[in-house]
Design a protein around this motif. Sequence first.
Motif, PDB file in Angstrom:
ATOM      1  N   HIS A   1     -12.731   1.536  -8.341  1.00  0.00           N
ATOM      2  CA  HIS A   1     -11.664   1.830  -7.376  1.00  0.00           C
ATOM      3  C   HIS A   1     -10.336   1.349  -7.925  1.00  0.00           C
ATOM      4  O   HIS A   1     -10.247   0.270  -8.517  1.00  0.00           O
TER       5      HIS A   1
ATOM      6  N   ARG B   1      -0.522   2.537  -9.573  1.00  0.00           N
ATOM      7  CA  ARG B   1      -1.907   2.282  -9.188  1.00  0.00           C
ATOM      8  C   ARG B   1      -2.271   0.869  -9.594  1.00  0.00           C
ATOM      9  O   ARG B   1      -1.838   0.389 -10.643  1.00  0.00           O
TER      10      ARG B   1
ATOM     11  N   GLN C   1      -6.411   1.049  -6.286  1.00  0.00           N
ATOM     12  CA  GLN C   1      -5.615   1.196  -5.074  1.00  0.00           C
ATOM     13  C   GLN C   1      -4.279   1.869  -5.396  1.00  0.00           C
ATOM     14  O   GLN C   1      -3.643   1.539  -6.399  1.00  0.00           O
ATOM     15  N   ASP C   2      -3.849   2.798  -4.542  1.00  0.00           N
ATOM     16  CA  ASP C   2      -2.529   3.407  -4.662  1.00  0.00           C
ATOM     17  C   ASP C   2      -1.499   2.453  -4.069  1.00  0.00           C
ATOM     18  O   ASP C   2      -1.636   2.019  -2.927  1.00  0.00           O
TER      19      ASP C   2
ATOM     20  N   ASP D   1       0.856  -1.178   0.000  1.00  0.00           N
ATOM     21  CA  ASP D   1       0.000   0.000   0.000  1.00  0.00           C
ATOM     22  C   ASP D   1       0.894   1.231   0.000  1.00  0.00           C
ATOM     23  O   ASP D   1       2.027   1.186   0.476  1.00  0.00           O
TER      24      ASP D   1
END
Length: 102
Positions: free
Chosen positions: A89, A68, A91-92, A24
């Motif tokens: 969505h 990403r 996610q980073d 993350d």
Amino acid sequence: MVYAVVRAGGRQEKVEVGTIVQLDRVQAAQGEKIELPAVLLVDGEKITTDADKLAKVKVTAEVLGNLRGPKIVIQKFKNKTGYKKRQGHRQDLTRVKVTGIK
């Protein structure tokens, strides 16, 4: 063979020296060194799980860059009411390379 299990972003990852892992998003610039907390250390036949000994273990990694993740689609639907909702969505993530386990 030396490897460690580290805590990263709410998950645990098994890493060795040279392993490239996606975590993350970490607030660090590209090329910066970060330290990951170890949960388990395996050094040949010796396994370390004691928290006091693991506090001395340092797993260092170099940030390769930010990216990403793949797009996921969340859809909600309720029959006979006309309710539909669609949401996406991504996610980073941060890509890191493990440089040392000491």
